[in-house]
Write an enzyme that holds these catalytic residues in place. Sequence first.
Site, PDB file in Angstrom:
ATOM      1  N   SER A 124      -7.120 -21.030  85.751  1.00  0.00           N
ATOM      2  CA  SER A 124      -6.743 -19.719  85.236  1.00  0.00           C
ATOM      3  C   SER A 124      -5.561 -19.823  84.293  1.00  0.00           C
ATOM      4  CB  SER A 124      -6.371 -18.813  86.420  1.00  0.00           C
ATOM      5  OG  SER A 124      -5.693 -17.658  85.991  1.00  0.00           O
ATOM      6  N   TYR A 149      -1.490 -16.308  93.604  1.00  0.00           N
ATOM      7  CA  TYR A 149      -2.790 -16.677  93.034  1.00  0.00           C
ATOM      8  C   TYR A 149      -2.601 -17.731  91.944  1.00  0.00           C
ATOM      9  CZ  TYR A 149      -6.789 -16.521  89.917  1.00  0.00           C
ATOM     10  OH  TYR A 149      -7.829 -16.890  89.099  1.00  0.00           O
ATOM     11  N   LYS A 153      -3.573 -21.942  91.825  1.00  0.00           N
ATOM     12  CA  LYS A 153      -4.339 -22.622  90.777  1.00  0.00           C
ATOM     13  C   LYS A 153      -3.547 -23.791  90.192  1.00  0.00           C
ATOM     14  CE  LYS A 153      -8.114 -20.075  90.680  1.00  0.00           C
ATOM     15  NZ  LYS A 153      -9.428 -20.626  91.081  1.00  0.00           N
ATOM     16  N   ASN A 179      -9.310 -13.751  80.569  1.00  0.00           N
ATOM     17  CA  ASN A 179      -9.688 -12.576  81.388  1.00  0.00           C
ATOM     18  C   ASN A 179     -11.184 -12.306  81.299  1.00  0.00           C
ATOM     19  OD1 ASN A 179      -6.724 -12.299  80.673  1.00  0.00           O
ATOM     20  ND2 ASN A 179      -6.949 -10.695  82.213  1.00  0.00           N
ATOM     21  N   PRO A 293       4.879  -5.458  89.409  1.00  0.00           N
ATOM     22  CA  PRO A 293       5.525  -6.758  89.634  1.00  0.00           C
ATOM     23  C   PRO A 293       4.561  -7.907  89.345  1.00  0.00           C
ATOM     24  CG  PRO A 293       5.956  -5.267  91.476  1.00  0.00           C
ATOM     25  CD  PRO A 293       4.949  -4.589  90.599  1.00  0.00           C
TER      26      PRO A 293
END
Length: 338
Positions: A124, A149, A153, A179, A293
């Site tokens: 990502s 997250y 990765k 995206n 955030p």
Amino acid sequence: MAILVTGGAGYIGSHTVLTLLERGDDVVVIDNLSNASRTSLDRVAELTGRVPTVYIADVLDRQALKIIFADHNITDVIHFAGLKSVSESINEPLAYYQNNVTGTLVLLDEMQAAGVNRFIFSSSATVYGDPQSVPLSEHSRTGGTTNPYGTSKLMVEQILADFSRAQPDFRITCLRYFNPVGAHPSGRIGEDPNGIPNNLVPYISQVAIGKLETVSVYGNDYPTPDGTGVRDYIHVMDLATGHLAALDCQNKGAAYKVINLGTGVGYSVINLIEAFEKAAQTKINYQFVNRRPGDIAECWSDPSLAYKELGWKAVYTLDEMMRDTWNWQKNNPNGYSI
């Protein structure tokens, strides 16, 4: 010979499975269906006229992996399986490290035991953290990730780099997505998030269909042309063909590769809403709220290495991305639920 696709019933996974089957590959899928539906694979079979072999199991399940590698002549693994919500990861970091990091370790361990050494990892653009500058190339600084997250990765990428140095016969490609949006042009498979969507485009489409009332635009005071966040949106079918290109180039070039998959164009939240309104011929209600955030002002790619290394580039436009998203949503207002 077969390709193992982990998380193959999910959004990107199902579109990649479809593309693999269309070109004649044999595909084995493992998915725990925690954020996916078996219906996606039933529709893939309907669209392609070919049926993948499916195991309903978790990549953390060593016994299931042992059975798959014993019963099928797996040559390549495409690893999509993992949790993927930025906001959820902030509230449930342990679940993200367990699924995304430990799950990959278990999978690599079982691959090594089975003598399978070709691996494509679903990474990502979040690994770049808060970019110092854009566009982002593969040589841009990584780290400073703003949520678990993205950190998960980045951790897996580090593990894979170390593993590649220790096991030079392995061929590993990390594909850093920007995206993903859109759906298969048939409208039969698409993104079907559990509950209220965490990502912008499915949220917009559920507002358009009347399931949700208003899109919250998190921040309109970023240093961008219209004050809203700018991202590189890529059609899921472009991502799928990117995986096929990576598969075909595993034996070319370096044993360990990191490649961006993006369009090289940044669109703001307002750009996206306006494009969706055009596709759906309806007004999208939205309101500006405080920044969220972990969010950053802008993030878009330099995708030139993908063309150089893989001969791949994105071909779908923003209008086509929104057209296919709307086609999926209007024909499946409740996703895969009947």
